[in-house]
Write a protein that holds these residues in place. Structure first.
Motif, PDB file in Angstrom:
ATOM      1  N   ILE A  54       0.816  -1.144   0.175  1.00 15.34           N
ATOM      2  CA  ILE A  54      -0.022   0.005  -0.152  1.00 15.34           C
ATOM      3  C   ILE A  54       0.815   1.237  -0.173  1.00 15.34           C
ATOM      4  N   VAL A  55       2.055   1.048   0.750  1.00 15.13           N
ATOM      5  CA  VAL A  55       2.771   2.559   0.927  1.00 15.13           C
ATOM      6  C   VAL A  55       4.339   1.989   0.432  1.00 15.13           C
ATOM      7  N   ASP A  56       5.273   2.914   0.266  1.00 10.35           N
ATOM      8  CA  ASP A  56       6.692   2.502  -0.127  1.00 10.35           C
ATOM      9  C   ASP A  56       7.185   2.248   1.281  1.00 10.35           C
ATOM     10  N   PRO A  57       7.670   0.952   1.296  1.00 10.72           N
ATOM     11  CA  PRO A  57       8.255   0.271   2.299  1.00 10.72           C
ATOM     12  C   PRO A  57       9.385   1.007   2.709  1.00 10.72           C
ATOM     13  N   GLN A  58      10.166   1.801   2.128  1.00  8.01           N
ATOM     14  CA  GLN A  58      11.452   2.232   2.157  1.00  8.01           C
ATOM     15  C   GLN A  58      11.308   3.455   2.939  1.00  8.01           C
ATOM     16  N   THR A  79      10.459   2.275   8.116  1.00  9.26           N
ATOM     17  CA  THR A  79      11.336   1.384   8.777  1.00  9.26           C
ATOM     18  C   THR A  79      10.871   0.434   9.419  1.00  9.26           C
ATOM     19  N   SER A  80       9.688   0.569   9.741  1.00 11.17           N
ATOM     20  CA  SER A  80       8.917  -0.567  10.745  1.00 11.17           C
ATOM     21  C   SER A  80       8.233  -1.617   9.536  1.00 11.17           C
ATOM     22  N   LEU A  81       8.183  -1.414   8.144  1.00 13.07           N
ATOM     23  CA  LEU A  81       7.814  -2.388   7.241  1.00 13.07           C
ATOM     24  C   LEU A  81       9.185  -3.038   6.928  1.00 13.07           C
ATOM     25  N   ALA A  82       9.600  -4.162   7.443  1.00 12.40           N
ATOM     26  CA  ALA A  82      11.119  -4.611   7.500  1.00 12.40           C
ATOM     27  C   ALA A  82      10.967  -5.970   6.559  1.00 12.40           C
ATOM     28  N   HIS A  83       9.824  -6.496   5.748  1.00  9.37           N
ATOM     29  CA  HIS A  83       9.874  -7.690   5.126  1.00  9.37           C
ATOM     30  C   HIS A  83       9.787  -8.067   3.788  1.00  9.37           C
ATOM     31  N   LEU A  84       9.926  -6.789   3.286  1.00  7.20           N
ATOM     32  CA  LEU A  84       9.526  -6.831   1.840  1.00  7.20           C
ATOM     33  C   LEU A  84      10.412  -7.629   0.941  1.00  7.20           C
ATOM     34  N   PRO A  85      11.601  -7.842   1.188  1.00 11.37           N
ATOM     35  CA  PRO A  85      12.625  -8.859   0.520  1.00 11.37           C
ATOM     36  C   PRO A  85      12.010 -10.458   0.673  1.00 11.37           C
ATOM     37  N   TYR A  86      11.422 -10.675   1.666  1.00  6.92           N
ATOM     38  CA  TYR A  86      10.762 -11.946   2.099  1.00  6.92           C
ATOM     39  C   TYR A  86       9.449 -12.029   1.489  1.00  6.92           C
TER      40      TYR A  86
END
Length: 429
Positions: free
Chosen positions: A95-99, A102-109
């Motif tokens: 929904i948002v830009d994870p970058q 910092t609390s959205l830490a799991h995008l690579p997974y």
């Protein structure tokens, strides 16, 4: 969208930067449902396949803390259940830009998880595929789950709108369903993270996602162990980890499997999106209906009628409590019906119930509008349900034979005996 090589490389780099470790002799490989793990060369028994730092797990508390920081409001998520917290946390990576957070830490997974088109639980079935389940318990369970999850989703959207209407609108049903399916198909109970790891779910446990650990697909009875290491209670010491160890030797280029524990095909299909042919752990759930005739308890019966004793006893109790004869109630001084009579009535009730359910099971679909993998999955599930019902009917037949034998020992003449005598007389004439 990133291609497979980029997603795997990003996962490996991210995982290692947080203290995770993959066996250097394994690689990611493509399967129909996404990615899995295979051996690059022969692996000896007791090889550690992957080790994940426990702080890297996605837990309800991690999700709630992250969402509170993003929404700048802890109250919004206060009443959400564990699935809502983790599913919305996952969805916010889209929904948002994870970058920016910092609390959205799991995008690579998350980038390595199956695309929505690859998810194959019944909530992702086309209409014709879902209709092919009509007549089974799984059809009703699917509708129940959809209603439950849609209600959760609507609650989340309403609550999110108090903070940001645009974000609430971006939380689409497809995104919530995808995230919730990741949780149902990949989560482990938090009891696995204890100092004595266990897959047993307790009333205090909660679902957790373990990056890397959850990359392995399921194989029944696969000999694996989860090793939890809490090296130090010091804040400055090494982080605790959970490692997956495979106790079987693994040939080169073979897929490496995990073991999710014994699960019937109904649970595997509803939660994971696959089935096992001739699954020894298959069960069917039966219930004696009616407030006066049963407790409303669900009885789970397995192959060869395993676990039927409780259901049988409830049927006996229900038969005993029913009025006998023409009177609506038994006289206080009336003799109770003989045991053999109760057994015969109960056997007839069990046989009738099971035969009705058997007649309702769908036949294998010959229509071409079902995906082959889905059609096969449904066929394997229905075959297991049919086998169990036939075993229950056999059990009812055995009980009927016991009741007949008992009646004859007491000198009673049954309708079956009279019918045989009539047949013998007709043959003599």
């Amino acid at each position: 969208m990133l291609d497979e090589l980029e997603t795997v490389n990003e996962l490996r780099a991210w995982f290692a930067s947080h203290g995770g470790h993959f066996n250097p002799k394994i690689r990611y490989t493509s399967v129909f449902s996404g990615l899995s793990i295979a051996a690059l060369e022969d692996l000896p028994p007791d090889s550690t396949i992957v080790s994940c730092p426990i702080p890297l797990a996605i837990t309800p508390s991690v999700a709630q803390q992250a969402l509170a920081e993003i929404l700048k409001n802890e109250v919004i998520t206060a009443d959400w259940n564990e699935r809502q917290l983790i599913s919305v946390y996952i969805a916010f990576h889209w929904i948002v830009d994870p970058q920016s957070y910092t609390s959205l830490a799991h995008l690579p997974y998350l980038n390595t998880l199956p695309a929505p088109s690859q998810l194959c639980t019944p909530l992702h079935f086309a209409a014709a595929e879902l209709n092919a389940l009509k007549g089974t318990n799984l059809y009703g369970a699917t509708l129940d789950r959809r209603r439950e999850w849609e209600a959760e989703w609507e609650t989340c959207r309403t609550d999110l709108a108090r903070a940001n209407k645009a974000w609430a609108e971006e939380l689409t049903w497809e995104r919530y369903l995808t995230a919730a399916t990741y949780l149902s198909s990949r989560a482990f109970p938090s009891t696995l993270l204890s100092r004595t790891p266990s897959l047993l779910v307790s009333k205090d446990s909660y679902p957790v996602l373990l990056p890397g650990i959850d990359s392995l697909n399921h194989a029944r009875a696969q000999p694996v162990s989860w090793i939890v290491d809490y090296p130090s209670d010091s804040a400055d010491g090494p982080e605790p980890t959970i490692a997956l160890v495979s106790h079987a030797a693994i040939p080169a280029h073979s897929e490496i499997f995990n073991n999710y524990g014994p699960k019937p095909n109904s649970e595997l299909i509803l939660g994971y999106g696959f089935a096992i042919p001739d699954n020894p752990d298959d069960t069917i759930v039966l219930k004696i209906g009616g407030a006066s005739s049963g407790s409303g308890k669900d009885w789970e019966v397995g192959r060869e009628a395993k676990g039927i004793e409780g259901l049988w006893q409830e049927i006996l109790d229900a038969v005993y409590s029913q009025p006998q004869g023409d009177d609506e109630t038994l006289e206080d001084n009336a003799d109770p019906p003989p045991e053999w009579s109760l057994i015969l009535d109960a056997a007839d009730m069990l046989n009738s119930m099971s035969s009705t359910l058997l007649s309702r099971l769908p036949e294998p679909s010959t229509e071409g509008n079902l995906r082959p993998d889905v059609a096969l999955m449904i066929e394997q599930y229905v075959a297991g349900q049919r086998d169990i019902l036939l075993a229950i009917i056999d059990f009812a037949g055995e009980k009927e034979a016991e009741g007949i034998s008992s009646a004859r020992r007491e000198g009673h003449v049954l309708d079956e005996d009279l019918a045989e005598e009539d047949e013998d007389e007709e043959e003599e004439e």
